[in-house]
Enzyme design. Sequence first.
Site, PDB file in Angstrom:
ATOM      1  N   HIS A  17      15.479  28.368  23.728  1.00 62.18           N
ATOM      2  CA  HIS A  17      15.421  28.454  25.175  1.00 62.18           C
ATOM      3  C   HIS A  17      16.839  28.591  25.698  1.00 62.18           C
ATOM      4  O   HIS A  17      17.809  28.201  25.036  1.00 62.18           O
ATOM      5  CB  HIS A  17      14.826  27.169  25.753  1.00 62.18           C
ATOM      6  CG  HIS A  17      13.387  27.002  25.414  1.00 62.18           C
ATOM      7  ND1 HIS A  17      12.379  27.585  26.140  1.00 62.18           N
ATOM      8  CD2 HIS A  17      12.782  26.335  24.407  1.00 62.18           C
ATOM      9  CE1 HIS A  17      11.216  27.277  25.606  1.00 62.18           C
ATOM     10  NE2 HIS A  17      11.425  26.514  24.552  1.00 62.18           N
TER      11      HIS A  17
ATOM     12  N   CYS B 191      15.943  32.935  27.083  1.00 65.49           N
ATOM     13  CA  CYS B 191      15.759  33.379  28.451  1.00 65.49           C
ATOM     14  C   CYS B 191      17.130  33.617  29.090  1.00 65.49           C
ATOM     15  O   CYS B 191      18.072  32.870  28.824  1.00 65.49           O
ATOM     16  CB  CYS B 191      15.004  32.330  29.262  1.00 65.49           C
ATOM     17  SG  CYS B 191      13.290  32.157  28.743  1.00 65.49           S
TER      18      CYS B 191
END
Length: 473
Positions: free
Chosen positions: A160, A204
Site C-alpha cells: 500500500h 497506490c
Amino acid sequence: MARLSCSPLLLLLLVLSSQLALLVAGEFLRLPSEKDVVGTRWAVLIAGSNGYYNYRHQADVCHAYQIMKKGGLKDENIIVFMYDDIAGSRDNPRPGVIINHPQGGDVYAGVPKDYTGADVNANNFLAALLGDKSKLTGSGSGKVVTSGPDDHIFVYYADHGGPGILGMPGDEEYLYANDLVRTLEKKHAGGAGYKSLVFYLEACESGSIFEGLLPGNISVYATTAANAEESSWGTYCPGDDEGAPPPEYDTCLGDLYSVAWMEDSDAHNLNAESLKLQYERVRDRTSAGGTYSLGSHVMQYGDLGLNDQSLFVYIGTNPANDNASFVQGSSSRRLPGGGVNQRDADLVHFWHKYRRSAEGSAEKGEARRRLVETMARRSRVDSSVELIGGLLFGSEEGAKVLDAVRSAGQPVVDDWDCLKSVVRTFQERCGPLTQYGMKHMRSLANLCNAGVREEAMDKAAAQACAANPSSLF
Ligand SMILES: *[C@@H]1O[C@H](CO)[C@@H](O)[C@H](O)[C@H]1NC(C)=O
Ligand SMILES: *[C@@H]1O[C@H](CO)[C@@H](O)[C@H](O)[C@H]1NC(C)=O
C-alpha cells in the site's frame, strides 16, 4: 554505373563489402550475453504489508524471487524483505504454500528470509539498499547491497502507499519518498554504488514517490503501477469475472502491475526484451484494456536513457526461455485486468470470509466484527482529517486546502520534515492513520504547503479528535 558493375573486380569488392556490412550489422544485432554484462546483478525485493488480507504483496515478492533465481542471480545477491505471516497463517487453505496465480504453483519454496516480522521496516530497507550494515537493527540475515561501480541493481516493492509515502508492516511507520530518493542519490554518489539501477514499484499513488523527486542523472530508471493520483489494483481477487482464485481463497492473489511484469518476464527470453518493451506491455495490461476503470496508468521516471537496455542486464533470463522471443510469446489472449482497488482489498476479504463461514460460527462473528470495525475506523480517519482542515482554515477554505492537487511534475510537499511532524501529530492525537488512511497524505501535505506548522496542527488535531478518542479502536 551499369558498366562499372560489369567489372569483375568491382563486383568482388561489392560482394565483399556487403558481407562486411552484414558482419558489422550482425555485431550490432548480437544479443547481449553473460560476458557482456560485467559486474554483479543485485536484487532487493520487499513486501511492505502483513496480514492475510494482504496476501498478494508477499505472494508478488516470492514470485519475484523465483524469477531472479531462474534468471541466474545468486542468493547472496538477492535480499528479501517479507513479514512471513502468510504461508503459516491459519487462514491459508494450502499450509506452507503461497501462490500468485489461480492455477499457479508454489512460489514460497526456497525464498530466503533475510528480513521478516518487525525487521521489515524503512530503516532496514534503506540500510540494505545503501549497503550499510552498521545501520541495520534487529536480527535479519545482515545481507546488504555491497555493490560496486560495475554492478546492476533491481529493486521491487509491493505494498500500500499514498501520496509521497509507502507503507511498512508497522501500523504507524512509513517510508517517505524523499528518504528513498536521497538514499538512491547517496548510493550513486561518485558513481561508486552501481552502474545503473531499475526500480519497479507497486502501490497506490506510486507515481508520487518519484514525480518531481527522482533526478534523471543518477542512472536510476523507475516504473510505477499508478500515477501520482490514483490507486493501484489487486488482481486474481475473489468474485472476479476472469481470473478468480480457487474458491477456498478469500483474498486477492496478486497485484495487477506486479503480475503483469512478472508473467511477462516468466514467458520471455529477457535477452531480447528491452525495459521499454516491458514497460509498454505492462502499461497495456495494467490499463485494463485501455479503460482504466479497473486499472491504472503505469508511469516511467528517472533516466529514460536506460529504456533500450535489455532486462537481462538486471534480472538475467531463464534458460528455458531461450527460444521464446517476445514476438512468439506475445499473444492476443486477453489477460485478466484488475479485480479490486488496493484500498478495498481488505474489505473484500472480510466480506467473502463473512459470506462463506457457517451461520452462527465464531468465524462468521469475527469476520463481521473486522468488517464493521474497519469501516468505522475508515470513516473516523476521514472525518478527523476533514475536521482538522475545517478548524485550521474554516470549513469552505479547509476543503479547498485539503483537496488541492499540485501541478504535474511537482512533489506533493516541499518540506518533508513538516509532513512527518504533521503525520506524527495526527497519529498521537487521532490514532493510527492505517493503510487506508495513507490516502489522506496529500491533504496532510497540503497543510504544510499552506504554511501550517506543528503547534497549530497539534491544537487542531487535539480538538478534532477529542470527540473520537483513539482508545475506542
Ligand atoms: C544532476 O543534475 C542536477 C541539476 O542539474 C545537479 O544539481 C546535480 O549535481 C546532478 N547530479 C549528478 C550526480 O550529476
Ligand atoms: C532453442 O533452439 C535451439 C535450436 O533449435 C535448440 O538447440 C535449443 O535446445 C532450444 N533451447 C531451448 C531452451 O528450448
